[in-house]
Scaffold this active site. Structure first.
Site, PDB file in Angstrom:
ATOM      1  N   GLY A   1       0.855  -1.201  -0.087  1.00 52.99           N
ATOM      2  CA  GLY A   1      -0.062   0.056   0.015  1.00 52.99           C
ATOM      3  C   GLY A   1       0.721   1.117  -0.128  1.00 52.99           C
TER       4      GLY A   1
ATOM      5  N   CYS B   1       1.769   2.181   3.433  1.00 57.19           N
ATOM      6  CA  CYS B   1       2.055   1.169   4.261  1.00 57.19           C
ATOM      7  C   CYS B   1       3.510   1.274   4.489  1.00 57.19           C
ATOM      8  CB  CYS B   1       1.379  -0.069   3.857  1.00 57.19           C
ATOM      9  SG  CYS B   1       1.952  -1.645   4.912  1.00 57.19           S
TER      10      CYS B   1
ATOM     11  N   GLY C   1      -1.093  -1.679  -3.747  1.00 55.91           N
ATOM     12  CA  GLY C   1      -0.011  -1.638  -4.730  1.00 55.91           C
ATOM     13  C   GLY C   1      -0.500  -1.217  -5.935  1.00 55.91           C
TER      14      GLY C   1
ATOM     15  N   CYS D   1      -8.803  -4.270 -22.154  1.00 55.98           N
ATOM     16  CA  CYS D   1      -9.493  -5.475 -22.633  1.00 55.98           C
ATOM     17  C   CYS D   1      -9.534  -5.597 -24.197  1.00 55.98           C
ATOM     18  CB  CYS D   1     -11.054  -5.739 -22.115  1.00 55.98           C
ATOM     19  SG  CYS D   1     -11.024  -6.106 -20.388  1.00 55.98           S
TER      20      CYS D   1
ATOM     21  N   THR E   1       5.248  -1.411   6.264  1.00 57.26           N
ATOM     22  CA  THR E   1       5.419  -2.823   7.066  1.00 57.26           C
ATOM     23  C   THR E   1       6.735  -3.290   6.575  1.00 57.26           C
ATOM     24  OG1 THR E   1       3.244  -3.361   7.307  1.00 57.26           O
ATOM     25  CG2 THR E   1       4.626  -5.165   7.070  1.00 57.26           C
TER      26      THR E   1
ATOM     27  N   GLU F   1       3.379   1.260  11.526  1.00 53.76           N
ATOM     28  CA  GLU F   1       3.679   0.497  10.111  1.00 53.76           C
ATOM     29  C   GLU F   1       2.963   1.074   9.142  1.00 53.76           C
ATOM     30  OE1 GLU F   1       3.555  -3.848  10.173  1.00 53.76           O
ATOM     31  OE2 GLU F   1       4.172  -3.749  12.141  1.00 53.76           O
ATOM     32  N   GLY F   2       2.683   2.465   9.350  1.00 52.90           N
ATOM     33  CA  GLY F   2       1.866   3.274   8.271  1.00 52.90           C
ATOM     34  C   GLY F   2       2.378   4.745   8.321  1.00 52.90           C
TER      35      GLY F   2
END
Length: 362
Positions: free
Chosen positions: A180, A183, A218, A329, A185, A302-303
């Site tokens: 993220g 994020c 992501g 597509c 982490t 963790e952010g």
């Protein structure tokens, strides 16, 4: 200690190879999907893009806006039964989930919410680390209490735990640790898994058991959403891409930035108004202080907390994302979103695009 030497890929490591197509227009592409879930046997139809259960994203107002496009919202955990009740008449139960943690208090609130609003169909059991035995036990307990509800559970990034959560009662497994935009982490703990490979491996595991996955985190641009679907994700969950809109709430911060403009004899400052909204990870110190009063002394943040440009109504962003997926597509000859993964061939690249004229983001 062991090392795995095979390549693990992120969205930025690949492009989708174009293929011959019989499609004449993006209008011909159908983005709607219909799923029947493994345990609950509930059937769902819609466009499988989700707003994340984050502050400023998974709000009641966001749910109202996205359901008009047949998109889905996982509401933030902090909503009480009363909060949901006040807005319930304007919500479509087919297009939102109530979120819960795994504490006794969380379980009691979940029971109260579902008792008061029996038409709610979706439960999102959300923790940062879905690898604990306790989490699996909790998923199993919720399944026994609510056998006919659709249960979303996560987060994990490997095939073995995807299968474990499905066997414990999850209909949909949420995939993603560390990708993220807010994020940290991977920096704080050193733990994570490149998101594209996580999707490919977890989707393969889930589909073999007749279950589904969500790619969570992501995506930095609409093309990443298309890549997630191409890799086999059944749903794609967005946080940062849906943050910063009116529907997310939060204070709009106005700042004035000066630039120098040349006049006849000199340079004079020109002040330009810019508007921002605060956005933060749900494991950040900002979120922990807001919801729990402090950062517990046994853990760390963790952010990150950032200011992102204010984007106005979310409808504009939604239409942009949907238009891009239709375009993807048509490039690969997939008349429906369901067929996109079957038509996708990824090629590894060292450079995604030419960014020479991309302005620095503030």
């Amino acid at each position: 200690m062991r090392i795995e030497f095979d390549d693990k890929l992120d969205f930025s490591d690949v492009l989708i190879r174009p293929k011959r197509s019989t499609l004449q227009s993006r209008k011909e592409v159908d983005l709607s999907r219909t799923y029947t879930f493994k345990h609950s046997m509930q059937t769902w139809t819609g466009i499988p893009i989700m707003a994340s259960n984050m502050d400023g994203v998974g709000t009641l107002e966001m749910a109202k806006a996205l359901q008009s496009h047949k998109l889905f919202t996982c509401l933030v955990k902090s909503y009480t039964t009363k909060d949901i009740g006040h807005a319930f008449d304007t919500l479509d139960p087919n297009h939102f989930a109530v979120s819960t943690g795994t504490s006794k208090k969380d379980l009691e609130q979940l029971k109260e919410t579902l008792k008061n609003h029996p038409s709610i169909q979706f439960i999102c059991i959300d923790v940062a680390n879905g690898y604990s035995e306790y989490f699996g036990d909790f998923v199993e307990k919720v399944r026994s209490l609510f056998p006919h509800h659709v249960i979303i559970a996560g987060n994990v990034v490997t095939a073995d735990m995807t299968q474990e959560l499905i066997l414990r009662g999850a209909d949909i497994v949420k995939v993603g640790i560390g990708p993220g935009s807010v994020c940290t982490t991977r920096i704080q703990t050193g733990v994570g898994y490149p998101q594209l490979s996580a999707i490919i491996e977890c989707a393969d595991a889930a589909h073999g058991l007749g279950a589904h996955i969500i790619s969570d985190g992501g995506c930095t641009c609409p093309g990443d959403v298309a890549k997630a679907f191409g890799a086999g994700a059944d749903f794609v969950m967005l946080g940062g891409m849906f943050a910063g809109h009116i529907e997310g709430g939060g204070e709009v911060i106005t700042e004035y930035h000066d630039t120098m403009q040349r006049t006849k004899d000199s340079f004079e400052p020109i002040y330009k108004e810019k508007r921002f909204v605060e956005f933060y990870g749900m494991s950040s110190s900002t979120a922990m202080i807001k919801h729990h009063g402090s950062v517990a002394d046994y853990r760390s943040s963790e952010g990150r907390t950032v200011k992102i440009p204010f984007k106005g109504n979310v409808d504009v962003t939604v239409l942009d994302i949907l238009g891009v997926i239709r375009s993807t597509c048509t490039y690969v000859g997939a008349p429906t979103l369901k067929q996109l993964s079957k038509c996708t061939t990824f090629i590894k690249v060292h450079r995604q695009y030419n960014d020479v004229f991309v302005k620095e983001k503030h």
